[in-house]
Design an enzyme around this catalytic site. Sequence first.
Site, PDB file in Angstrom:
ATOM      1  N   PHE A 142       0.442   9.088  14.497  1.00 43.51           N
ATOM      2  CA  PHE A 142      -0.914   8.486  14.506  1.00 43.51           C
ATOM      3  C   PHE A 142      -0.990   7.368  13.625  1.00 43.51           C
ATOM      4  O   PHE A 142      -1.063   7.556  12.073  1.00 43.51           O
ATOM      5  CB  PHE A 142      -1.772   9.504  14.864  1.00 43.51           C
ATOM      6  N   ASP A 227       2.785   5.497   5.807  1.00 48.59           N
ATOM      7  CA  ASP A 227       1.706   5.033   6.556  1.00 48.59           C
ATOM      8  C   ASP A 227       0.834   6.877   5.773  1.00 48.59           C
ATOM      9  O   ASP A 227       0.690   7.896   6.369  1.00 48.59           O
ATOM     10  CB  ASP A 227       1.648   6.119   7.887  1.00 48.59           C
ATOM     11  N   LYS A 256      -8.611   3.581   4.580  1.00 54.24           N
ATOM     12  CA  LYS A 256      -9.290   3.919   4.707  1.00 54.24           C
ATOM     13  C   LYS A 256     -10.517   4.564   3.211  1.00 54.24           C
ATOM     14  O   LYS A 256     -10.762   3.273   2.786  1.00 54.24           O
ATOM     15  CB  LYS A 256      -9.215   5.693   5.139  1.00 54.24           C
TER      16      LYS A 256
HETATM   17  C1  LIG Z   1      -6.851   5.821  10.818  1.00 56.25           C
HETATM   18  C2  LIG Z   1      -5.232   5.972  10.636  1.00 56.25           C
HETATM   19  C3  LIG Z   1      -4.396   5.217  10.621  1.00 56.25           C
HETATM   20  C4  LIG Z   1      -5.732   3.839  11.490  1.00 56.25           C
HETATM   21  O1  LIG Z   1      -6.557   3.560  10.917  1.00 56.25           O
HETATM   22  P1  LIG Z   1      -7.473   2.552  11.351  1.00 56.25           P
HETATM   23  O2  LIG Z   1      -8.356   2.160  10.296  1.00 56.25           O
HETATM   24  O3  LIG Z   1      -8.113   3.089  12.695  1.00 56.25           O
HETATM   25  O4  LIG Z   1      -7.011   1.632  12.508  1.00 56.25           O
HETATM   26  C5  LIG Z   1      -3.675   5.076  10.960  1.00 56.25           C
HETATM   27  N1  LIG Z   1      -2.699   5.523  10.621  1.00 56.25           N
HETATM   28  C6  LIG Z   1      -2.647   7.438  10.044  1.00 56.25           C
HETATM   29  C7  LIG Z   1      -2.517   8.121   9.142  1.00 56.25           C
HETATM   30  C8  LIG Z   1      -4.264   6.852  10.348  1.00 56.25           C
HETATM   31  O5  LIG Z   1      -5.117   7.816   9.935  1.00 56.25           O
END
Ligand SMILES: *Cc1c(COP(=O)(O)O)cnc(C)c1O
Length: 404
Positions: A142, A227, A256
């Site tokens: 994700f 990520d 985040k």
């Molecule tokens: C939440 C998340 C994203 C995307 O972030 P947004 O601010 O919602 O675009 C990307 N990678 C990971 C691992 C995430 O948990």
Amino acid sequence: MSRSVIDLLATEARFGAQNYQPIGVVLTRGEGVWVWDTEGNRYLDCLSAYSAVSQGHCHPKILAAMVEQAHRLTLTSRAFHNDQLALFYEEIAALTGSHKVLPMNSGAEAVESAIKAVRKWGYEVKGVPDGQAEIIVCANNFHGRTLGIVGFSTDPETHGHFGPFAPGFRIIAFGDATALEAAITKNTVAFLVEPIQGEAGVIIPPSGYFTEVRELCTANNIMLVLDEIQTGLGRTGKLLAEQHEGIEADVTLLGKALSGGFYPVSAVLSNNDVLGTLRPGQHGSTFGGNPLACAVARAAMRVLVEEGMIENAALQGARFLDGLKEIRANTIREVRGRGLMLAVELYPEAGPARRYCEALQGKGILAKDTHEHTIRIAPPLVITSEEVDWALERFATTLTQDFS
Ligand SMILES: *Cc1c(COP(=O)(O)O)cnc(C)c1O
């Protein structure tokens, strides 16, 4: 007069795109680990807005920094300099040990920006023929919701009927270094991966995986892009999840909790010349690096460290995990987690995890199901031992509850 809950829910359903199916609670206030609904009920937040509110709701110091900055200057665009950006760069680089920073807004934007940057690096530094760059990603990843990203998702809900998609991605199994080795070609520029797969249900790879991944990437001149949008900034009990294996990514993505939930702030961090390939006019964002975002992020990083939240995540995470493991319930298939990134996976026969989340709501806990049978638990990193124990009692009664 304030609007009734029923009215607010009906109005949302009438006008809003139905791309979410929230738990039926309407929140109006938050403080630390607690949130309150419009009827005055209090809940322990065990989602933290998918880890964006790691510092706790409405942290007073982040709030003060935001208000102070909002009075002075909010947005200049990058057409001009602002007096917050340099300080943000300096502080995030010092915190994470990075050399170059690219400020963006959402997590997905950070991922997209990293994809652009590693491709450019591949063509201009590694010497991959133009248009041939390949990026390896993992099944059940994700990385966000933009078109570029959903094109390499393996979840049909995420990519179904949104194509056609951009080429240049290869998908391999997560946690399998041999699969990575087999997928590498002379045109591979990067391996994009989550240290722990959050949305997939808090999937922790076998120990030693990232050590092997690091070696493979180094040996093949491939950029390791971690990520850490969800795992980073203390969530797993270390500043970055990569530290659990003592490795360093070439490119690290944060988002985040970078703003403590006040404002969308994300960043691409790099340790080498990847970001150096971006020249003026080749990438940008109207809001990226704006003074309000920078002031908020600076405060969010400061309180994380000054208030010992990372150490607390390790301590309380271990307590929470041990407590969950002690719950004897035939509904539980597995309990797993690292720091305050936890999950309880139920047996399919136990019924949908959402049912348990709704039962938890009735006991004053907000948690979110993921992938049908998993309850994800990720409270703000400021949670105390007493609050962990309070939550554990409620998890125990809920997980042993008979719904039939
Ligand atoms: C939440 C998340 C994203 C995307 O972030 P947004 O601010 O919602 O675009 C990307 N990678 C990971 C691992 C995430 O948990």
